[in-house]
Design an enzyme around this catalytic site. Sequence first.
Site, mmCIF file in Angstrom:
data_model
loop_
_atom_site.group_PDB
_atom_site.id
_atom_site.type_symbol
_atom_site.label_atom_id
_atom_site.label_comp_id
_atom_site.label_asym_id
_atom_site.label_seq_id
_atom_site.Cartn_x
_atom_site.Cartn_y
_atom_site.Cartn_z
ATOM 1 N N ASP A 170 0.867 -1.195 0.000
ATOM 2 C CA ASP A 170 0.000 0.000 0.000
ATOM 3 C C ASP A 170 0.898 1.237 0.000
ATOM 4 O O ASP A 170 2.102 1.114 -0.254
ATOM 5 C CB ASP A 170 -0.980 -0.065 1.182
ATOM 6 C CG ASP A 170 -2.305 0.644 0.884
ATOM 7 O OD1 ASP A 170 -2.269 1.704 0.222
ATOM 8 O OD2 ASP A 170 -3.357 0.154 1.308
ATOM 9 N N ASP A 171 0.332 2.418 0.285
ATOM 10 C CA ASP A 171 1.093 3.662 0.163
ATOM 11 C C ASP A 171 2.439 3.585 0.904
ATOM 12 O O ASP A 171 2.522 3.080 2.011
ATOM 13 C CB ASP A 171 0.288 4.833 0.738
ATOM 14 C CG ASP A 171 -1.028 5.056 -0.010
ATOM 15 O OD1 ASP A 171 -1.143 4.602 -1.174
ATOM 16 O OD2 ASP A 171 -1.927 5.674 0.568
#
Length: 447
Positions: free
Chosen positions: A252-253
Amino acid sequence: MFRALASVLLCCFFLEASYWVHFSYGDLTTCSGIVPMTERGDKISITDFGGVGDGQTPNTIAFRKAIYRIQHLRRRGGTLLFVPSGVYLTDSFNLTSHMTLYLARGAVIKATQDTSNWPLIAPLPSYGRGRERPGGRYMSFIHGDGLEDVVITGENGTIDGQGDIWWNMWRQRTLQFTRPSLVEFVNSRGIVISNVIFRNSPFWNIHPVYCSDVVIRYVTILAPPDSPNTDGIDPDSSSNVCIEDSFISTGDDLVAVKSGWDEYGIAYGHPSSYITVRRVTGSTPFAGVAVGSETSGGVENVLAENINLYNSGVGVHIKTNIGRGGVIKNITVSELFMENVRTGIKVAGDTGDHPDNNFNPNALPYVKDLTLKNIWGVNVQRAGWMHGIENATFTGICLSNITLQGTTGPRPSWNCNAIRGAAIEVSPQPCAELTSIEQSGSCASHS
Ligand SMILES: *[C@@H]1O[C@H](CO)[C@@H](O)[C@H](O)[C@H]1NC(C)=O
Ligand SMILES: *[C@@H]1O[C@H](CO)[C@@H](O)[C@H](O)[C@H]1NC(C)=O
Ligand SMILES: *[C@@H]1O[C@H](CO)[C@@H](O)[C@H](O)[C@H]1NC(C)=O
Ligand SMILES: *[C@@H]1O[C@H](CO)[C@@H](O)[C@H](O)[C@H]1NC(C)=O
Ligand SMILES: *[C@@H]1O[C@H](CO)[C@@H](O)[C@H](O)[C@H]1NC(C)=O
């Protein structure tokens, strides 16, 4: 085959980059001085407390005893807890103030996969509930609450979350509560995390929340690209956070600045401010540099520079939603290089879910003064997707010196609405919303 080759390239680029960091430039810009590195006179080893690094023996009692000793003896200048080479299996544990957790070369602190006894703690007030499931949440593997002067460092030892068991519960929808982060500091100040490898976090990797004066540098954070919500570093309702010289490749980010969720975040009202992200390299199916989507306490004064992204979803992602409220302002991203990315720049006013049905649909976020400059991308499928909110146009957006090259075929495009700003030397030509004359002043003053 391609993936193997890509990871070899990434690895070598990184080695080369750290070589360059260490030997060519003695005077690199750094924010790490906000927390001076403390030398500890008093040193103890986990083995003094019965710790066994055979990968099988539980070390929970050893860690708890050692940290109890640090907390209660309170030696002047604090205490260093040494973890020698070896694999130390343990349940989650709490740190204490004035300590250094030191992982020697070859030391691995490994999280138990017995999730049945994992402690539960109260939800964060700015979220009102667990981020994934209602009610409480599992305590992070390594936890700190209300602390000051804490260092996690060493010779690039590893903190391993063994997260696959948690990822599978998420996939099978059998999670009872929100998954644990790997390392979380709540309400703490004077934190340094450096020269440590973080692997396979159950959920977010490093989560400083309600913290100030936090330095995270020379860390490597790794989790598979398909591991759910394994964000790299999420500064949350925190200020003076310095993230530098790190490699992050997760599901994810890589870095996402947050500040609470809808009505709970608005009521708690604690912004994230003065966040620096510098010389970070990595890869993610989501975003390299993100703000949001939980931004209800506000996010301001963010600077991200010298970022290198490969094989990623989005370069820069500013994301929020109706119901969030909060002010997002003065966000600057510069000297960003990206290669093989789906969307270069994404700004979105319709992203992320709500904690419950009590969010206020009229609590619109206020987004102003985003400066994106000196950005270069190759193999970028879509240049920009920038959608504000009807009746809450995002303004003061400045794009300057940006070149985003596509693959073969049509040039990467821009798609915009409910935003206003200016663009100088941007290729391909951006949308009309970004060519406003009265907004060009803000662009010039930022460049
Ligand atoms: C660890 O910290 C959490 C949060 O402050 C607390 O609820 C818990 O009781 C602590 N656990 C131990 C073993 O001290
Ligand atoms: C640890 O890794 C960092 C890169 O993150 C590197 O700069 C540093 O030299 C390494 N330290 C040791 C002791 O190997
Ligand atoms: C904008 O943020 C930067 C980086 O944190 C900071 O140096 C600068 O003072 C801020 N500008 C304003 C007008 O607050
Ligand atoms: C434009 O951006 C590139 C990086 O993408 C940088 O190397 C170059 O110096 C910038 N040009 C100016 C005039 O700032
Ligand atoms: C925007 O404002 C207009 C005029 O006040 C109103 O009619 C419309 O419903 C609003 N749109 C939204 C999405 O709130």
